[in-house]
Motif scaffolding. Sequence first.
Motif, PDB file in Angstrom:
ATOM      1  N   ASN A  17      71.565  24.423   2.349  1.00 18.10           N
ATOM      2  CA  ASN A  17      71.791  25.896   2.075  1.00 18.10           C
ATOM      3  C   ASN A  17      70.187  26.441   2.324  1.00 18.10           C
ATOM      4  OD1 ASN A  17      70.991  27.711  -0.318  1.00 18.10           O
ATOM      5  ND2 ASN A  17      73.237  27.587  -0.372  1.00 18.10           N
ATOM      6  N   ILE A  18      70.380  27.506   3.030  1.00 18.21           N
ATOM      7  CA  ILE A  18      68.991  28.239   3.412  1.00 18.21           C
ATOM      8  C   ILE A  18      68.307  28.554   2.152  1.00 18.21           C
ATOM      9  CG2 ILE A  18      70.307  30.465   3.647  1.00 18.21           C
ATOM     10  CD1 ILE A  18      67.470  28.956   6.028  1.00 18.21           C
ATOM     11  N   GLU A  19      68.813  29.115   1.100  1.00 15.90           N
ATOM     12  CA  GLU A  19      67.899  29.285   0.091  1.00 15.90           C
ATOM     13  C   GLU A  19      67.353  28.188  -0.498  1.00 15.90           C
ATOM     14  OE1 GLU A  19      71.093  30.270   0.440  1.00 15.90           O
ATOM     15  OE2 GLU A  19      70.708  32.757   0.686  1.00 15.90           O
ATOM     16  N   GLU A  20      67.939  26.957  -0.713  1.00 18.54           N
ATOM     17  CA  GLU A  20      67.343  25.783  -1.012  1.00 18.54           C
ATOM     18  C   GLU A  20      66.137  25.348   0.004  1.00 18.54           C
ATOM     19  OE1 GLU A  20      67.750  24.090  -3.658  1.00 18.54           O
ATOM     20  OE2 GLU A  20      69.388  25.374  -4.811  1.00 18.54           O
ATOM     21  N   THR A  21      66.453  25.496   1.200  1.00 16.31           N
ATOM     22  CA  THR A  21      65.448  25.074   2.063  1.00 16.31           C
ATOM     23  C   THR A  21      64.150  25.875   1.745  1.00 16.31           C
ATOM     24  OG1 THR A  21      67.077  24.234   3.732  1.00 16.31           O
ATOM     25  CG2 THR A  21      65.182  24.909   4.757  1.00 16.31           C
ATOM     26  N   MET A  22      64.386  27.090   1.917  1.00 16.53           N
ATOM     27  CA  MET A  22      63.334  27.880   1.762  1.00 16.53           C
ATOM     28  C   MET A  22      62.467  27.616   0.329  1.00 16.53           C
ATOM     29  SD  MET A  22      63.168  29.590   4.574  1.00 16.53           S
ATOM     30  CE  MET A  22      61.793  31.053   4.203  1.00 16.53           C
TER      31      MET A  22
END
Length: 425
Positions: A17-22
Amino acid sequence: MEKAVLVGLETQYKQWNIEETMQELALLTETAGAQPVAEIIQKRPKPDSTFYVGKGKAEEIRLLVEETGADLVIFDDELSPTQKRNLEKVIEARVVDRTALILDIFAQRAKTHEGVLQVELAQLNYLLPRLTGFGIQLSRLGGGIGTRGPGETKLEVDRRRIRKRIGDLKEEIEEIKKHRSLHRKARQATSLPVVTIVGYTNAGKSTLLNALTDADVFVEDKLFATLDATTRQVELPDGSRFLLTDTVGFIQKLPHHLVAAFRSTLEEVLEAELLLHVVDTSHSQAAAQMIAVTELLQKINAENLPVFVVFNKMDLPEAHAALPLLCRDWPDHFAISARNGIGLAELLIRIDKVIRGEHRRLDLTLPFGTEKILAIIRNHGKMEAEEYTSEGIRIRAILPKSWAAKILDSLDKGAAELAGEDQLL
């Protein structure tokens, strides 16, 4: 404190998930000592070969850097040397990728001599292909037509120095590896089972080691709080013992330079008879983190070792909510809170059962004249009791199943005639 703009790319191949990655990138940035002041996420089918993000997005990043007064821009993937050069020209600020960021954290956290050497080796292997003459220390002169001259000479000198240093580091690490092998043999001579803790960074591995062994390993709610492997003895309910080793935390997209440099350390995992895979059950990406750990274990050829999943941080409500779903994919597990001590006594009982599956207790009387067997038991097992009686030598010991079977087989064939250890092989 330096200010950083964070940049992520969401592609059709992303498994995270891109939000979690960020969020993880922001934690890495803070761990390195910088302050995230803004972030930009772009959606593309795949990374741009020239700028990683589109050129228009690179211009947008430049404006954001000017607006926020940021000192650097951090990208959530490893950039090629060409992408890094092109981005720095457009953005006009220092560009750092995820690999360089993690290497920087490791450089800060490495304490032992071996750890320092391994991190330096990883950094130099990362730096070598990126020496292009663009930077503060080197001139902008490259190797193309119209640019030959002193700059090229300077670059070649730097490259030669780095290659020589890489060679020296590899030799020194190889020497340390030999010493590590001797220490490993010494540990094996104790015949204590080895259990190794693995898991995603910040899952609570060091906290668990401290809770089970009264060790004083540094613990902090940050990524990669500890890098150096630590081994301590743990006493089981019946008085027997095993060795528990804590390892460096894993992470998604762990730089391959680090995996290569730390391979001798990571291969300590291969000596374990059981792996405790500790999971931060409260994390929203716990399942993806577990997959990342499993993939790294495969890289070091440890995928066939027995693994016992330990769902940690069960004192948090998020962990209770996530546990039922995680259990579906990982049925062989145990739930604990290392911080509060919840479930630790039961965990030791479970570990004991797993270890006993690989070991066997012998409780018998050896006839006189079988001192060779007695020596084998001392060398390859743990002697719990030994008493000389009129009938023979009464012993109680724990041995690996293979040795126990050989000893019992030899006794069936006539222990008194046993000449030496080679007859048990």
